[in-house]
Design an enzyme around this catalytic site. Sequence first.
Site, PDB file in Angstrom:
ATOM      1  N   GLU A 122       0.584  -1.161   0.134  1.00 33.47           N
ATOM      2  CA  GLU A 122       0.220   0.035   0.137  1.00 33.47           C
ATOM      3  C   GLU A 122       0.809   1.168   0.586  1.00 33.47           C
ATOM      4  O   GLU A 122       1.808   1.369   0.666  1.00 33.47           O
ATOM      5  CB  GLU A 122      -1.157   0.071   1.556  1.00 33.47           C
ATOM      6  CG  GLU A 122      -1.632   1.137   1.099  1.00 33.47           C
ATOM      7  CD  GLU A 122      -2.563   1.161   3.097  1.00 33.47           C
ATOM      8  OE1 GLU A 122      -4.278   1.668   2.936  1.00 33.47           O
ATOM      9  OE2 GLU A 122      -2.504   0.567   3.249  1.00 33.47           O
ATOM     10  N   LYS A 140     -10.134   2.637  -1.543  1.00 32.93           N
ATOM     11  CA  LYS A 140     -10.512   1.300   0.033  1.00 32.93           C
ATOM     12  C   LYS A 140     -12.126   1.927   0.476  1.00 32.93           C
ATOM     13  O   LYS A 140     -12.339   3.255   0.190  1.00 32.93           O
ATOM     14  CB  LYS A 140      -9.776   2.804   0.471  1.00 32.93           C
ATOM     15  CG  LYS A 140      -8.917   1.535   1.915  1.00 32.93           C
ATOM     16  CD  LYS A 140      -7.467   1.924   2.389  1.00 32.93           C
ATOM     17  CE  LYS A 140      -7.246   1.499   3.766  1.00 32.93           C
ATOM     18  NZ  LYS A 140      -6.046   1.820   4.048  1.00 32.93           N
ATOM     19  N   CYS A 145      -5.923  -3.010   2.828  1.00 34.74           N
ATOM     20  CA  CYS A 145      -5.383  -2.670   4.723  1.00 34.74           C
ATOM     21  C   CYS A 145      -6.166  -3.023   4.857  1.00 34.74           C
ATOM     22  O   CYS A 145      -6.817  -4.314   5.494  1.00 34.74           O
ATOM     23  CB  CYS A 145      -4.591  -0.941   4.322  1.00 34.74           C
ATOM     24  SG  CYS A 145      -3.579  -1.085   6.152  1.00 34.74           S
TER      25      CYS A 145
END
Length: 292
Positions: A43, A116, A153
Amino acid sequence: MTEITVAATQMACSWNIDENIQKAEELIRLAHEDGAQIILLQELFQTPYFCLEQNYAHLDLAAGLGEDRAVRHFRAIAKELGVVLPISYFEKAGQAHYNSLAILDADGEILWNYRKSHIPHAPGYEEKFYFSPGDTGFRAIDTKYARIGCGICWDQWFPETARVLALQGAELLFFPTAIGAEQNHPDLDSSGHWQRTMQGHAAANMVPVIAANRVGQEEEGGTSSVFYGRSFIADHLGAIVAEASRTDETYLTARFDLDAVRAYRRAWGIYRDRRPDLYSAIRTLDGQTAIG
């Protein structure tokens, strides 16, 4: 028989963006030489993890999908090597900012731009200051080599992420990551919990999982964090079949027979026996209020 080799990389990052991109390219080339066809970078690898603290100046790091340096660079690398590359970057779109992932096919085409969905907010992980919640939802994507699903993540801590992607037919799940020290709990090593959460996704959905984390100590203002690496690949039973150390800048690979995995998954009947009519509580925050 459909066999595929996947890879995860991990590296330390500096404020020299050119060096970070070059280091990432070198790891991709090494993994490619070992036969990897889909290669995952960590990331936000172009810079240190700038979310350690809130700093307005870091908003200037964001770029549009078509202008981002890493996306543009690795489109050419994907085409040259014939590899699929999910590329993490800091996206600016109008007045909004996102933590995004451009999925590049083996010809360099951008197949999809994922934003995300779950945005953390904790000491040392000040992401709500920088990123809006993603508006793309989850989508399994057909690449040259396999149908894949990706989260970023914090997404990986939510079983809903993996299940939605698996229901859409994802044959492999990829999670670029930046995780390490917990500022409020300096004695806590969350790396085992981190791995086991995703191993559970692999086992519950019977889909291999590939996770790439960063390494090294990084500082921002008065905050310092050590990222613990331990990038790994888990098979469809949840067993770790490849794992990196806490400190090495490296890559790791694993090979899967997707036809065999598909046959195993079908034999268990977990998708046949699901009861979505009983799962309404999962669509609420309080677990009680039904959505009409």
